[in-house]
Every structure is written in structure tokens, then in C-alpha cells.
Design an enzyme around this catalytic site. Structure first.
Site, PDB file in Angstrom:
ATOM      1  N   SER A 317       0.824  -1.207   0.000  1.00 43.76           N
ATOM      2  CA  SER A 317       0.000   0.000   0.000  1.00 43.76           C
ATOM      3  C   SER A 317       0.859   1.258   0.000  1.00 43.76           C
ATOM      4  CB  SER A 317      -0.918   0.017   1.228  1.00 43.76           C
ATOM      5  OG  SER A 317      -1.657   1.210   1.269  1.00 43.76           O
ATOM      6  N   ASP A 318       0.583   2.141  -0.937  1.00 47.10           N
ATOM      7  CA  ASP A 318       1.193   3.455  -0.930  1.00 47.10           C
ATOM      8  C   ASP A 318       0.715   4.200   0.322  1.00 47.10           C
ATOM      9  OD1 ASP A 318       2.689   5.605  -2.126  1.00 47.10           O
ATOM     10  OD2 ASP A 318       0.776   6.554  -2.612  1.00 47.10           O
TER      11      ASP A 318
END
Length: 841
Positions: A317-318
Site C-alpha cells: 500500500s502506498d
């Protein structure tokens, strides 16, 4: 000469060295003739793409084991002049090709979206004059002027000007604009937020930082596990069908049968047996699943991603804008000279200017509880931030006419201005270090009554807070067997603090350190891949790092989902098994992703995973059913012809059987499916084991009916072979659909989840039609007595119970085998020293 310098080299060289290399100057720039010459040498300042002929792309869907088999059947239909079969076969073939072509066409727009991010116009110095120039005509060595709001048109070396603030979050993932000064480099595709500078172009087109990202997107992409599974199933069924057909043809020719009639019968048998409709059924199942996901605010860009989403065990996940709000927020102020927090925040706000749209200024201004208090003060002079002094200052006059000055900026700069005791100074430094370790950005504020003597008021911590739903989403992801790894362009300290707050673990590695010895991002050493697998997150991540992280995890056998919203995420989104573009993502990220979220946050991902796992179970149950039915039909017909030397079914019966099997099966897309708690993947050993056992039992069942019919039914009812064929036809229709009730669940068939009403009634109506057909014939099949039809159904119900018991036993054996394998591997990998008591004995 290629006239290109990469951004890392340009950063290390001085401005004069770069100007000398490109043979240009700040006063004249390039001549028009020289610019044209270089443009011819290096090409347009644009991303190059290889155009694929749409016709060739479409024809590619007619190539492969299953299409070959269907095409062979179509050719044989022409040979025997069976135009009805030919039409049906070609319609299925073209339908499958159209679905695949359309999905790929929609999903292949990542590079076009990347192009749209580039600047369209630039101000370049040519022949000593500033002029508007199309950005695509810029060449290395061009002198350009960058201003507020400009999209940086190429990679540049900044040469002249006070400073410029550039938002490069979409490229590098950094949550705040970066302040640049002469000597720094700026990347193509980033945006100027403040200031103005003159720069020299160092790289264009595919040789820019932006261009390298685009090349990664072009080369990225993992083969769908769905496609691999369909190919394996197709190969298996084709091998079985061809093998049995060869045995049958050889035997019947030896017996002296008519070759043309035999070829026509075998053709129809093979077409009915191989999974002609399998790609269509699975595509419809996924398409209906995509419709369901769209109601949850998740748009599916690639159908196969639904199956991949069901099996993901790692979610990369960014951070910025995905796990966090991408909104700089004021933390709890630390007081020194200020009387209270409100006084400190007000002082910081007085040295800010809302119209500058500076992220730090807006955060501090937003921290003022009573905005009306600001109206009691007037800014008589404002000095904006510059990277040399590293501070902002403002002369203020209050409502009583009293004047004073406020300065805010880097803590060490403000500390140097102020008169503080050694103890307070040490405390201030320690406070800043502690906040930095937790990922906070700090701004110090001081006040002066005379412009020379400054009072250190305190420190304002700033951070990008987690989204309100992020912690719950991550908890749910873990419950679903998914490990979440953070990837961010920010410093590891920031990532570590956010990760700690969200309960993700704090083993955050610097991507630069992890990848420092990697020469080829597509061939990551095993030691590096293992380190990536163990890490709980990564900081200081560049686009090629994100792409490499996904590749490394895939190399370690994981199915990887990647979330993101920026251009920098596009290569990893496309490479991931399930790329997810979050709400507000750039066009480039959306085009590269397989799943696009239209609602904020990640919570919908969990719903998407749950729905994907249900869809996966539907596809798995159909696949097991279809393999078992192929085994049943092919083996029974071939064995019956070899043993009894009769045609157990007529050609019309086989065609009707294929239609009655495949038409109602489309409703499996609506079926109620069991939700697995852990990631699910295609396990061909399990699929082939269960389907082979059920298929083998079905052969015994059908052969048993043939034996009973010959032994008892023929003399009792005075039946002929044609009536036995009708009995066998009814048995295959009834037994096949009763088998579907077994394959749709790993549990006993009478336990939930129960069949959906669509599937249940589709099967019931099909059976009613088959019973009426067998009772009356209608010129298609010889009619048989109604009491005999009842006995056939009773026979099938008894066998259904037997098959269900065998199915449950087979699943138990397979699960125990898997458990023993895992235990064996754990024991083998355990250190010998853990068995020290054995040595002592």
C-alpha cells in the site's frame, strides 16, 4: 552524441559543467538550427509506444490449445457438411475472442494516460529570445523558464533564481512539495508550486525520470493465474478427449465401421466433451462479479483481476493519500516562550499567507481555533520562505497599533535567532530530534519586539495523519490472511511512525539500501528478494523500487496487490497481480490498475476481496464439474462402444446433452458461494483429484445403469437399444446436474451455503424439460415409460449420496496430505540445535 545526462549525474555536476557539456548559455540559449539538429538526433520529447495492429491482436485470441480444438471441430463440421454444428462452434469461438479483446483494449491505455501528464507548452530561450515552444520540441541544452503552476516539461538542472517549490508527489511519493535552489534538478511531470527559476534541459522523452517510469509500465505485467489455470484445464481435457478418440477410431475402423459416420460421431462427441463454453462461462461469472463490485464503488478494469484479488496474500500500500489523508495537519504544539498553545499557533499563523497555497501555511492557519482573531492583526510586510534563510517572517501590527515581528522556519535557524538558556536550547534540539524520529516535520516560531531580540515561542509539529478508516481496513486485511506492506517516498522515520499507528509493524526498510546492489530490476537476487519478503514496509521509494518490490514478492511465490494514486505507482500497479488505483488517482495510475476505487479509503478493498473469493469459488465449482462431466461422457461412451459394440447415445442426444449441460450452468455466476477466510489460489492437484474421482464414479454410475438396463429393464419392459439410449441420456442429464450440487461446495451438499434461486430453478426447469422429452420423445429421442423415468431418477439420487460421501473423504485426504507436507517442511527447515536433547542422550 546522444545529448542526454541522467538526473543523478546532473545533480552531481555544477551548472557551468552542464552548460559546457550542452554547448549552451544562459544569455543566448540554443540557436534554432542547433535545436532542430538535436531534435532530429534525440527525437521528440515524448513517450514512444509500439503500436499493435488491432486485427493481429484480435486474431491472437484464436491461437492456443482450446481454440485449436474448437477450430478443428469446426473444420470437421465443414467436412461432414454439418452447418448447424459449424455455426454454433464458430459463434462460441468468436464470442470468447471478443470478450478477451475488449478487456485487453480497455486495460492497455496506461501509456496514453502517462502522456497526458506531460506539459504541452514551455518557455525556451532560442536565438537569445524567450519564446513559447511546444514541450515535445524541447531538446537537451534548451534554456527554459519555470514559473508558478508550470508542469516541468523535461528533466532540468536549475541554474538561476532564488528558489522554486515543486510538487513531485506523483513521481516520488513525497507528501510535501520540495524546495529547490540553483544546482538542484527537477523532474519532468512535476508541478511548480511557488517561485520562479531558469533551468537547462538535461533529459527528454524516455530519458527522463518520468520516461523511465513509463518504460517500466510498458514492460510490466504478470500473466494471469486465471489464464494459466484455463490453459492447464484445457490441456488436460484435450489430452483425454484426443486419446480416447484415437482409441475409439482405431478400434471401430478395425471392426469395419463406416469411416465418415464414425468421424462425424467422434466429432460431435469431442465437441460435447471439451470445454468449448468454459472461457465464456468463466468470463460471464467474472463480468457479473465486476457488476457487483461496481455497486461497492470498485470499478474492474481487467476481468482476470477478480480471480487474482481472491488469492492475494500481500497488499503493498502506498502511504501518501492512500493510508494517510495527504493533508498536512498540525500536531500538539511544544511550548517554550509562549503562554499556551493558542498563542503559539496564532503567532505561526500571523507569519503565514493563505493565498500562497503553501501546505505548511495552510496547516498552521487551519490550526487557529477562532479564525476571527486573525482579523485583529495586519501584516505590514511579508517575507516568503527561501531556502537560504530557511524561514518566513512578517511584520505585524495589532488592533492597538503595536508593531512586532514573527519568524517561523527550520528549528535550528529559529533557535540561532533566539536568546535561550543552554538548558532550553538543549531541550529544543532534543524535542526536534524526537519528533523527527516519529516522522514529524517541525516548524519553530519566534517573536521580536524590536527586530533584533527574539523570543523562542515554541515548536509546531506537522504530519500527514492516517485516514480514519485505515487501521480498521488493515486489521480486516490481516483477518483475511493478507499481509500489508507500506511503500512510501517519504523518509523511513515517517513511514515507521504511521505504520506503528496503524498496527502494521515497524520493520520499515530504506528502499535505497535494499536495492543498492541490484543491477537489473527484473532479475532481483534471491537474498534481496528474501529481505523484501521479511520487511514490513519501505521508505525512500522510487518508481523502479516499487516495481522491483512487487517483482521480488512475486518471485517468492506471493500473489501481490498494489495500491497507489500517482504516476510513480503506475509500473507497480501494472506489474502487480491486482493493481488498485485509489480514489483521486491520476489517469496513469487508473489506466495501469486492474481495479479502480471511486470511494475514498481502502475499506472497499476488503469487500472486493470477499466478493472475489466468492467468485473464485463459483469458477472452481464449475471447473471441477466440467472436468468430471467430460470424464463421464468421454470414458463412458468410448468404453460402452468398446465393450458392447453399440452407440450408447445418438448424435442428437449428445448435442442435446451439451446444450442442457451448458445453458443452465451460466446461472452459476449468481450462486451463493462459501467465503474462505484465507487467500485462495488455483490448486490444479486438488481440482484434478476431486474432478477425476467424481468423474470416475460417474462413469461407474452410468455404466452400472447400462448393465442394469440390459440385464433387467430390457426383458421387463420389452425395451430395445434405442430405449436404453434414452435412459442413458436421461441419466447423464440428471446425474450431471445433481453432480453440480456436489461440486459447488466442499461441505455436504445439504448444508449452507444453499444454491441461489437462479441456479436451483435453472436446473429444475432443465430437468423438467429432459423428463418431458424422454416421456414423449417429440421425434428427438425414443420415448420410455414414466415409471422407468422414475427409477432412473431414484438411481441418480442414491448415487448422489454415494458421490457426496466420496467427495468429502477425498477433500479430507487432500487436506491431510497438505497438512503433513507443511509439517514435514517445518521439521526439515528447523535448526538441528533445537534437538539438542537428542545429542545429549
Amino acid at each position: 552524441m546522444d545529448w542526454q545526462i541522467d538526473s543523478d549525474t546532473a545533480q552531481k555536476q555544477s551548472g557551468d559543467e552542464v552548460l559546457q557539456y550542452f554547448k549552451t548559455s544562459l544569455s543566448q540559449g540554443l540557436s534554432s538550427d542547433e535545436a532542430a539538429s538535436r531534435l532530429e538526433q534525440v527525437g521528440k520529447n515524448a513517450l514512444e509506444t509500439t503500436k499493435v495492429n488491432p486485427l493481429l491482436q484480435f486474431l491472437g485470441y484464436f491461437w492456443g490449445p482450446i481454440p485449436w480444438m474448437i477450430e478443428a471441430a469446426a473444420i470437421l463440421s465443414v467436412v461432414v457438411r454439418d452447418w448447424v454444428d459449424f455455426s454454433i462452434i464458430m459463434a462460441l469461438l468468436i464470442f470468447n475472442a471478443l470478450i478477451g479483446f475488449w478487456e485487453e483494449f480497455k486495460a492497455a491505455n496506461a501509456l496514453d494516460a502517462l502522456k497526458s501528464q506531460l506539459a504541452l507548452q514551455a518557455r525556451a530561450l532560442r536565438d537569445g529570445k524567450w519564446q513559447e515552444t511546444p514541450a515535445e520540441d524541447l531538446v537537451p541544452g534548451d534554456i527554459v523558464r519555470l514559473r508558478l503552476g508550470d508542469v516541468i516539461p523535461a528533466d532540468v538542472k536549475l541554474l538561476d533564481g532564488d528558489y522554486i517549490s515543486i510538487d513531485q508527489a506523483a513521481l516520488t511519493g513525497e507528501s510535501l512539495p520540495v524546495n529547490k535552489q540553483p544546482g538542484d534538478v527537477a523532474y519532468s511531470g512535476s508541478v511548480a508550486k511557488q517561485g520562479e527559476m531558469v533551468a537547462v534541459v538535461t533529459g527528454t522523452g524516455g530519458n527522463t525520470f518520468f520516461g523511465r517510469t513509463a518504460k517500466l509500465v510498458e514492460s510490466a505485467g504478470a500473466t494471469s493465474h486465471f489464464q494459466k489455470a484455463v490453459m492447464k484445464v484445457g490441456d488436460f481435457l484435450i489430452f483425454v478427449a484426443i486419446g480416447l478418440a484415437i482409441i475409439l477410431i482405431g478400434t471401430e475402423i478395425w471392426r469395419g465401421k463406416n469411416i465418415l459416420d464414425l468421424v462425424q460421431f467422434v466429432l460431435i462427441l469431442v465437441v460435447a466433451s471439451i470445454p468449448v463454453a468454459m472461457p465464456a462461462v468463466l468470463s460471464v461469472t467474472m463480468a457479473l462479479g465486476a457488476l457487483s463490485l461496481s455497486k461497492m464503488k470498485a470499478i474492474v478494469a481487467k476481468l482476470q483481476s477478480i480471480e487474482e484479488m481472491a488469492g492475494i496474500d500481500i497488499l503493498c500500500s502506498d502511504k501518501t493519500g492512500t493510508l494517510t489523508k495527504n493533508q498536512l495537519t498540525l500536531g500538539d504544539p511544544i511550548l517554550f516562550g509562549a503562554q499556551n498553545a493558542d498563542e503559539l499557533i496564532l503567532a505561526g499563523a500571523l507569519a503565514s499567507k493563505a493565498e500562497n497555497q503553501d501546505a505548511i501555511d495552510l496547516a498552521i492557519l487551519g490550526g487557529v481555533k477562532d479564525q476571527s482573531t486573525l482579523s485583529g492583526y495586519t501584516q505590514t510586510k511579508f517575507t516568503p520562505f527561501d531556502p537560504v534563510s530557511k524561514r518566513t517572517s512578517a511584520n505585524i501590527t495589532d488592533a492597538s497599533g503595536k508593531s512586532f515581528t514573527i519568524a517561523k522556519g527550520a528549528p535550528q535557524v529559529i533557535l540561532a535567532l533566539s536568546n535561550m538558556s543552554e538548558a532550553d536550547s538543549t531541550k529544543a534540539v532534543q524535542t526536534v530530534d524526537e519528533l523527527a524520529a516519529k516522522g514529524y516535520r517541525t516548524i519553530a516560531v519566534a517573536r521580536s519586539e524590536d527586530g533584533t531580540t527574539w523570543t523562542y515561542l515554541g515548536i509546531l509539529p506537522l504530519y500527514d495523519p492516517p485516514r480514519d478508516d485505515s487501521a480498521e481496513t488493515i486489521r480486516q486485511a490481516m483477518e483475511h490472511g493478507i499481509q500489508v506492506k507500506m511503500v512510501t517516498g517519504d523518509d523511513t522515520a515517517i513511514g515507521r511512525e504511521i505504520s506503528r499507528q496503524l498496527g502494521m509493524g515497524t520493520n520499515i526498510q530504506s528502499a535505497s539500501d535494499v536495492f543498492k546492489d541490484v543491477q537489473d530490476i527484473d532479475n532481483i537476487p534471491e537474498s534481496v528478494a528474501a529481505r523484501i519478503e521479511k520487511a514490513e514496509g519501505f521508505g525512500q521509494v522510487f518508481p523502479e523500487h516499487k516495481y522491483g518490490i512487487v517483482k521480488a514478492l512475486q518471485k517468492r511465490g506471493h500473489l501481490v496487490a498494489m495500491t497507489g494514486d500517482g504516476v510513480n505507482d503506475a509500473p507497480a500497479l501494472k506489474q502487480a497481480d491486482a493493481g488498485v488505483a485509489v480514489s483521486g488517482a491520476t489517469d496513469a495510475a487508473r489506466a495501469a490498475a486492474a481495479l479502480v476505487l471511486t470511494a475514498p479509503g481502502l475499506s472497499v478493498i476488503i469487500k472486493a476481496v470477499e466478493e472475489a473469493r466468492r467468485i473464485f469459488e463459483r469458477m472452481m465449482s464449475y471447473t471441477i464439474y466440467r472436468i468430471a462431466m467430460t470424464i463421464d461422457i468421454m470414458f463412458f461412451v468410448v468404453l460402452a462402444m468398446l465393450v458392447y459394440d453399440i452407440y450408447p447415445l445418438t448424435a442428437v442426444m449428445i448435442i442435446l446433452l451439451a446444450l442442457l449441460d451448458d445453458i443452465p450452468i451460466m446461472t452459476i455466476a449468481y450462486d451463493n458461494a462459501f467465503l474462505e477466510k484465507k487467500p485462495v489460489k488455483w490448486d490444479m492437484h486438488r481440482v484434478l483429484s476431486i474432478s477425476s474421482v467424481l468423474g470416475g464414479l460417474a462413469v461407474v454410475e452410468t455404466f452400472g445403469l447400462l448393465y442394469l438396463a440390459e440385464k433387467y429393464a430390457m426383458p421387463m419392459w420389452g425395451l430395445q437399444i434405442k430405449h436404453i439410449q434414452t435412459m442413458l441420456f436421461l441419466q447423464l442429464v440428471a446425474g450431471g446436474h445433481l453432480m453440480l450440487f456436489l461440486t459447488r461446495t466442499k461441505r455436504a451438499f445439504f448444508l449452507p451455503p444453499y444454491p441461489s434461486w437462479q441456479l436451483f430453478w435453472a436446473i429444475v426447469l432443465t430437468q423438467i424439460f429432459a423428463v418431458i422429452l424422454c416421456g414423449y420423445g417429440f421425434g428427438l429421442v425414443p420415448a420410455i415409460p414414466w415409471d422407468l423415468i422414475g427409477y432412473v431418477w431414484l438411481y441418480n439420487f442414491i448415487w448422489m449420496l454415494v458421490q457426496d460421501l466420496v467427495k468429502l473423504g477425498t477433500y479430507t485426504l487432500i487436506n491431510n496430505e497438505a497438512k503433513h507436507k507443511r509439517g514435514f517442511l517445518r521439521n526439515m527447515s528447523r535448526s538441528l540445535h533445537s534437538h539438542g536433547d537428542l545429542h545429549r542422550s
